[in-house]
Design a protein around this motif. Structure first.
Motif, PDB file in Angstrom:
ATOM      1  N   PRO A  88       0.818  -1.227   0.000  1.00 18.10           N
ATOM      2  CA  PRO A  88       0.000   0.000   0.000  1.00 18.10           C
ATOM      3  C   PRO A  88       0.851   1.276   0.000  1.00 18.10           C
ATOM      4  N   ASP A  89       1.984   1.222   0.724  1.00 18.25           N
ATOM      5  CA  ASP A  89       2.876   2.383   0.738  1.00 18.25           C
ATOM      6  C   ASP A  89       3.547   2.565  -0.619  1.00 18.25           C
ATOM      7  N   ALA A  91       2.288   2.009  -3.524  1.00 16.89           N
ATOM      8  CA  ALA A  91       1.333   2.689  -4.403  1.00 16.89           C
ATOM      9  C   ALA A  91       1.337   4.191  -4.130  1.00 16.89           C
ATOM     10  N   ARG A  92       1.291   4.557  -2.871  1.00 15.87           N
ATOM     11  CA  ARG A  92       1.296   5.980  -2.502  1.00 15.87           C
ATOM     12  C   ARG A  92       2.611   6.619  -2.943  1.00 15.87           C
ATOM     13  N   GLN A 147      -5.693   8.499  -5.608  1.00 18.59           N
ATOM     14  CA  GLN A 147      -6.235   7.249  -5.063  1.00 18.59           C
ATOM     15  C   GLN A 147      -5.362   6.080  -5.520  1.00 18.59           C
ATOM     16  N   SER A 149      -3.829   2.458  -6.172  1.00 12.59           N
ATOM     17  CA  SER A 149      -4.257   1.078  -6.319  1.00 12.59           C
ATOM     18  C   SER A 149      -3.271   0.376  -7.245  1.00 12.59           C
TER      19      SER A 149
END
Length: 153
Positions: A88-89, A91-92, A147, A149
């Motif tokens: 998740p990190d 992706a950010r 966003q 993903s």
């Protein structure tokens, strides 16, 4: 007799030294030291964790290992395991990286990197001119608003 040969000869009998060779046995002793194990009388009982080119680790009996295999396994045991940035990190971070690149392309050579320390993702920025800090803040805000993903569409 060189010191390394003495160490091998002290750890293994003459037949074992003849069968496997001094270089291979010395490499095995370094591996055993890295994993805090003692040398068995019969080195064929040792199973090594040998890293592969695809980052997988294969359990391989010593009798099937080359000197290179043993040395590679030793390096892997001695090297600290690199902590990976959670998905998740990642992706950010892609959004941050893209936003910073777009904001500073042609303006300044800003370097953006990330790493994981003790389970926390850290970002590192270098080369941001003081006069461009407002632009940096704007770029980071754009990266936060995206966003993320990594799922296939």
């Amino acid at each position: 007799m060189r010191h390394e040969q003495f160490v091998v000869a002290r750890s293994f009998d003459a037949d074992t030294c003849t069968q496997y060779g001094m270089y291979r046995l010395r490499a095995l002793l370094r591996y055993l030291d890295a994993v805090s194990a003692t040398a068995p009388a019969d080195p064929s009982t040792v199973v090594l964790d040998v890293p592969q080119d695809d980052d997988k680790v294969v359990k391989k009996p010593f009798v099937e290992c080359s000197v290179d295999d043993v040395e590679s396994a030793t390096r892997a045991k001695r090297a600290p395991i690199a902590a990976r940035v959670p998905v998740p990190d990642k992706a950010r971070l892609l959004f941050f990286e893209d936003s910073i690149f777009q904001s500073f392309n042609g303006v300044a050579e800003v370097r953006f990197t990330a790493n994981n320390r003790d389970g926390t993702t850290l970002i590192n920025l270098q080369g941001v001119p003081m006069a461009e800090v407002p632009q940096l803040i704007q770029a980071l805000q754009q990266g936060l608003q995206a966003q993320p993903s990594l799922a296939a569409k």
